[in-house]
Design a protein around this motif. Structure first.
Motif, PDB file in Angstrom:
ATOM      1  N   LEU A   1      31.999  49.059  36.046  1.00 31.24           N
ATOM      2  CA  LEU A   1      31.826  47.571  36.417  1.00 31.24           C
ATOM      3  C   LEU A   1      32.927  46.894  35.364  1.00 31.24           C
ATOM      4  CD1 LEU A   1      28.063  47.387  36.838  1.00 31.24           C
ATOM      5  CD2 LEU A   1      29.646  47.032  38.798  1.00 31.24           C
ATOM      6  N   LYS A   2      33.706  45.429  35.933  1.00 26.73           N
ATOM      7  CA  LYS A   2      34.160  44.967  35.098  1.00 26.73           C
ATOM      8  C   LYS A   2      34.217  43.668  35.468  1.00 26.73           C
ATOM      9  CE  LYS A   2      37.753  48.612  34.377  1.00 26.73           C
ATOM     10  NZ  LYS A   2      37.197  48.968  32.698  1.00 26.73           N
ATOM     11  N   LEU A   3      34.409  42.369  34.586  1.00 28.29           N
ATOM     12  CA  LEU A   3      34.648  41.077  34.921  1.00 28.29           C
ATOM     13  C   LEU A   3      36.034  40.651  34.557  1.00 28.29           C
ATOM     14  CD1 LEU A   3      32.817  38.569  35.813  1.00 28.29           C
ATOM     15  CD2 LEU A   3      32.575  38.161  33.523  1.00 28.29           C
ATOM     16  N   ILE A   4      36.894  40.398  35.527  1.00 27.74           N
ATOM     17  CA  ILE A   4      38.409  40.144  35.543  1.00 27.74           C
ATOM     18  C   ILE A   4      38.448  38.992  36.328  1.00 27.74           C
ATOM     19  CG2 ILE A   4      38.820  42.618  34.885  1.00 27.74           C
ATOM     20  CD1 ILE A   4      39.566  43.064  37.827  1.00 27.74           C
ATOM     21  N   ARG A   5      39.402  38.332  35.820  1.00 29.61           N
ATOM     22  CA  ARG A   5      40.119  37.079  36.744  1.00 29.61           C
ATOM     23  C   ARG A   5      41.305  37.366  37.568  1.00 29.61           C
ATOM     24  NH1 ARG A   5      41.143  31.389  33.980  1.00 29.61           N
ATOM     25  NH2 ARG A   5      39.490  32.559  32.396  1.00 29.61           N
ATOM     26  N   VAL A   6      41.345  37.164  38.443  1.00 32.04           N
ATOM     27  CA  VAL A   6      42.429  37.416  39.604  1.00 32.04           C
ATOM     28  C   VAL A   6      43.343  36.244  39.903  1.00 32.04           C
ATOM     29  CG1 VAL A   6      41.414  39.553  40.683  1.00 32.04           C
ATOM     30  CG2 VAL A   6      41.213  37.424  41.604  1.00 32.04           C
ATOM     31  N   ASP A   7      44.329  36.136  40.057  1.00 30.77           N
ATOM     32  CA  ASP A   7      45.192  35.049  40.418  1.00 30.77           C
ATOM     33  C   ASP A   7      44.697  34.243  41.640  1.00 30.77           C
ATOM     34  OD1 ASP A   7      46.836  34.589  37.988  1.00 30.77           O
ATOM     35  OD2 ASP A   7      48.332  36.021  39.147  1.00 30.77           O
ATOM     36  N   SER A   8      44.396  35.033  42.715  1.00 31.25           N
ATOM     37  CA  SER A   8      43.980  34.468  44.141  1.00 31.25           C
ATOM     38  C   SER A   8      43.278  35.798  44.729  1.00 31.25           C
ATOM     39  CB  SER A   8      45.056  33.783  44.787  1.00 31.25           C
ATOM     40  OG  SER A   8      46.018  34.897  45.053  1.00 31.25           O
ATOM     41  N   LEU A   9      42.613  35.127  45.758  1.00 29.24           N
ATOM     42  CA  LEU A   9      41.686  36.297  46.397  1.00 29.24           C
ATOM     43  C   LEU A   9      41.682  35.834  48.034  1.00 29.24           C
ATOM     44  CD1 LEU A   9      40.029  38.565  46.272  1.00 29.24           C
ATOM     45  CD2 LEU A   9      37.876  37.110  46.378  1.00 29.24           C
ATOM     46  N   ARG A  10      42.175  36.903  48.697  1.00 32.22           N
ATOM     47  CA  ARG A  10      42.443  36.566  50.155  1.00 32.22           C
ATOM     48  C   ARG A  10      41.410  37.547  50.953  1.00 32.22           C
ATOM     49  NH1 ARG A  10      47.454  37.866  54.370  1.00 32.22           N
ATOM     50  NH2 ARG A  10      47.046  36.070  55.631  1.00 32.22           N
ATOM     51  N   ILE A  11      40.582  37.120  51.561  1.00 31.93           N
ATOM     52  CA  ILE A  11      39.493  37.638  52.215  1.00 31.93           C
ATOM     53  C   ILE A  11      39.633  37.901  53.635  1.00 31.93           C
ATOM     54  CG2 ILE A  11      36.791  37.415  52.668  1.00 31.93           C
ATOM     55  CD1 ILE A  11      36.947  35.550  50.569  1.00 31.93           C
ATOM     56  N   ASN A  12      39.768  39.058  54.101  1.00 29.52           N
ATOM     57  CA  ASN A  12      40.059  39.467  55.378  1.00 29.52           C
ATOM     58  C   ASN A  12      38.805  39.929  56.264  1.00 29.52           C
ATOM     59  OD1 ASN A  12      41.199  40.517  57.938  1.00 29.52           O
ATOM     60  ND2 ASN A  12      42.480  41.949  57.058  1.00 29.52           N
TER      61      ASN A  12
ATOM     62  N   GLN B   1      41.182  32.061  51.848  1.00 27.62           N
ATOM     63  CA  GLN B   1      41.999  31.993  50.661  1.00 27.62           C
ATOM     64  C   GLN B   1      41.243  31.370  49.622  1.00 27.62           C
ATOM     65  OE1 GLN B   1      44.868  33.595  50.692  1.00 27.62           O
ATOM     66  NE2 GLN B   1      45.369  33.456  48.555  1.00 27.62           N
ATOM     67  N   ALA B   2      41.010  32.008  48.524  1.00 25.10           N
ATOM     68  CA  ALA B   2      40.324  31.552  47.234  1.00 25.10           C
ATOM     69  C   ALA B   2      41.203  31.340  46.219  1.00 25.10           C
ATOM     70  CB  ALA B   2      39.100  32.146  46.951  1.00 25.10           C
ATOM     71  N   GLY B   3      40.969  30.522  45.125  1.00 26.23           N
ATOM     72  CA  GLY B   3      41.671  30.214  44.189  1.00 26.23           C
ATOM     73  C   GLY B   3      41.068  31.280  43.012  1.00 26.23           C
ATOM     74  N   ARG B   4      41.608  30.920  41.815  1.00 26.87           N
ATOM     75  CA  ARG B   4      41.203  31.773  40.638  1.00 26.87           C
ATOM     76  C   ARG B   4      39.679  32.407  40.826  1.00 26.87           C
ATOM     77  NH1 ARG B   4      44.794  31.343  35.300  1.00 26.87           N
ATOM     78  NH2 ARG B   4      46.842  31.466  36.196  1.00 26.87           N
ATOM     79  N   VAL B   5      39.476  33.406  40.728  1.00 23.97           N
ATOM     80  CA  VAL B   5      38.144  33.966  40.702  1.00 23.97           C
ATOM     81  C   VAL B   5      37.967  34.991  39.695  1.00 23.97           C
ATOM     82  CG1 VAL B   5      37.686  33.482  43.225  1.00 23.97           C
ATOM     83  CG2 VAL B   5      38.440  35.388  42.690  1.00 23.97           C
ATOM     84  N   LEU B   6      36.527  35.331  39.462  1.00 20.65           N
ATOM     85  CA  LEU B   6      36.194  36.394  38.615  1.00 20.65           C
ATOM     86  C   LEU B   6      35.205  37.489  39.552  1.00 20.65           C
ATOM     87  CD1 LEU B   6      35.391  34.421  35.787  1.00 20.65           C
ATOM     88  CD2 LEU B   6      36.795  36.446  35.495  1.00 20.65           C
ATOM     89  N   PRO B   7      35.888  38.281  39.988  1.00 22.32           N
ATOM     90  CA  PRO B   7      35.111  39.407  41.085  1.00 22.32           C
ATOM     91  C   PRO B   7      34.767  40.678  40.240  1.00 22.32           C
ATOM     92  CG  PRO B   7      37.462  39.880  41.138  1.00 22.32           C
ATOM     93  CD  PRO B   7      37.517  38.660  40.173  1.00 22.32           C
ATOM     94  N   ASP B   8      33.697  41.332  40.727  1.00 22.66           N
ATOM     95  CA  ASP B   8      33.269  42.606  40.021  1.00 22.66           C
ATOM     96  C   ASP B   8      33.173  43.651  41.212  1.00 22.66           C
ATOM     97  OD1 ASP B   8      30.509  41.204  40.956  1.00 22.66           O
ATOM     98  OD2 ASP B   8      30.395  43.260  41.270  1.00 22.66           O
ATOM     99  N   SER B   9      33.549  44.705  40.872  1.00 19.36           N
ATOM    100  CA  SER B   9      34.039  45.848  41.939  1.00 19.36           C
ATOM    101  C   SER B   9      33.855  47.244  41.124  1.00 19.36           C
ATOM    102  CB  SER B   9      35.404  45.720  42.616  1.00 19.36           C
ATOM    103  OG  SER B   9      36.375  45.718  41.670  1.00 19.36           O
ATOM    104  N   GLU B  10      33.846  48.212  42.068  1.00 19.27           N
ATOM    105  CA  GLU B  10      33.803  49.670  41.636  1.00 19.27           C
ATOM    106  C   GLU B  10      34.607  50.363  42.371  1.00 19.27           C
ATOM    107  OE1 GLU B  10      30.089  51.906  43.072  1.00 19.27           O
ATOM    108  OE2 GLU B  10      29.621  50.439  41.529  1.00 19.27           O
ATOM    109  N   PRO B  11      35.284  51.321  42.096  1.00 14.29           N
ATOM    110  CA  PRO B  11      36.114  52.291  42.844  1.00 14.29           C
ATOM    111  C   PRO B  11      35.363  53.112  43.998  1.00 14.29           C
ATOM    112  CG  PRO B  11      35.636  53.341  40.681  1.00 14.29           C
ATOM    113  CD  PRO B  11      34.963  52.049  40.616  1.00 14.29           C
ATOM    114  N   GLY B  12      35.861  53.348  44.828  1.00 14.40           N
ATOM    115  CA  GLY B  12      35.205  53.943  46.055  1.00 14.40           C
ATOM    116  C   GLY B  12      35.158  55.355  45.692  1.00 14.40           C
TER     117      GLY B  12
END
Length: 217
Positions: free
Chosen positions: A149-160, A206-217
């Protein structure tokens, strides 16, 4: 904030009170996966059940008033012991006999101060699923991962959304970690993202700067 302590239960079992900032509430089997950062240690914790799938049921995660934990909630909960499962080293067995308590909620400014700055996302093996990018780690290299788990910032997020929603799978998210040059294309299990895509007129959000969390599959 309330006191963080240790409770003794019949049979010698000891429970520890933790206060987590909720940063994940996603689908997992027939329950949810809840995770957050412990206020005292500033480390990730994922409370899990003792069932084989480790999912957290509705009765185990909801507050006294029946409300569901939301992002940025500060939650007091009783945990019994750490329980590592593969690369998921943040796992703790929850005490299902004690309901969780909402102590409050932090703001976005507090969250930004907790942002992590990893030099890489897990091991960046270049291994990807057929429809993803940097969303998989080879099993033989699992031992190289020290967290999930990580708390990181991404420039933008595109949700498909697209056809993935029709197959009852989660929407896929595309983003880039600023200054690291790392691009991601991962699946999300977030229920609120699924609902937003379903209500949208287009396949993409399309989202602006966000802080997602995720984990590898």
């Amino acid at each position: 904030m309330t006191h963080v302590g240790v409770s003794q239960f019949p049979g010698g079992q000891v429970a520890t009170t933790k206060q987590l900032i909720c940063l994940a509430n996603s689908r997992k089997h027939r329950g949810r996966c809840i995770a957050g950062i412990d206020i005292k240690s500033n480390t990730w914790i994922r409370p899990i059940s003792s069932r084989p799938g480790h999912e957290v049921s509705e009765s185990e995660r909801t507050y006294q008033n029946g409300a569901e934990p939301r992002m940025l909630d500060v939650i007091s909960m009783q945990l019994l012991r750490p329980r590592q499962s593969g690369y998921q080293r943040e796992n703790w067995i929850l005490d299902s006999s004690v309901r969780w308590t909402k102590l409050g909620q932090i703001g976005w400014a507090d969250l930004y101060r907790m942002e992590q700055h990893p030099t890489q996302l897990w091991i960046n093996s270049g291994d990807s699923t057929a429809r993803g990018l940097n969303d998989r780690v080879p099993v033989e290299r699992e031992g190289e991962i020290t967290d999930s788990l990580k708390l990181i910032r991404v420039d933008s997020l595109r949700i498909n959304g697209g056809s993935t929603l029709r197959r009852k799978q989660g929407p896929r998210c595309t983003g880039r970690i600023p200054s690291r040059g790392i691009r991601l294309h991962i699946k999300s299990n977030r229920l609120h993202l699924r609902r937003k895509v379903q209500k949208a007129r287009h396949r993409y959000l399309q989202a602006g700067r966000v802080l997602p969390d995720s984990e590898p599959g």
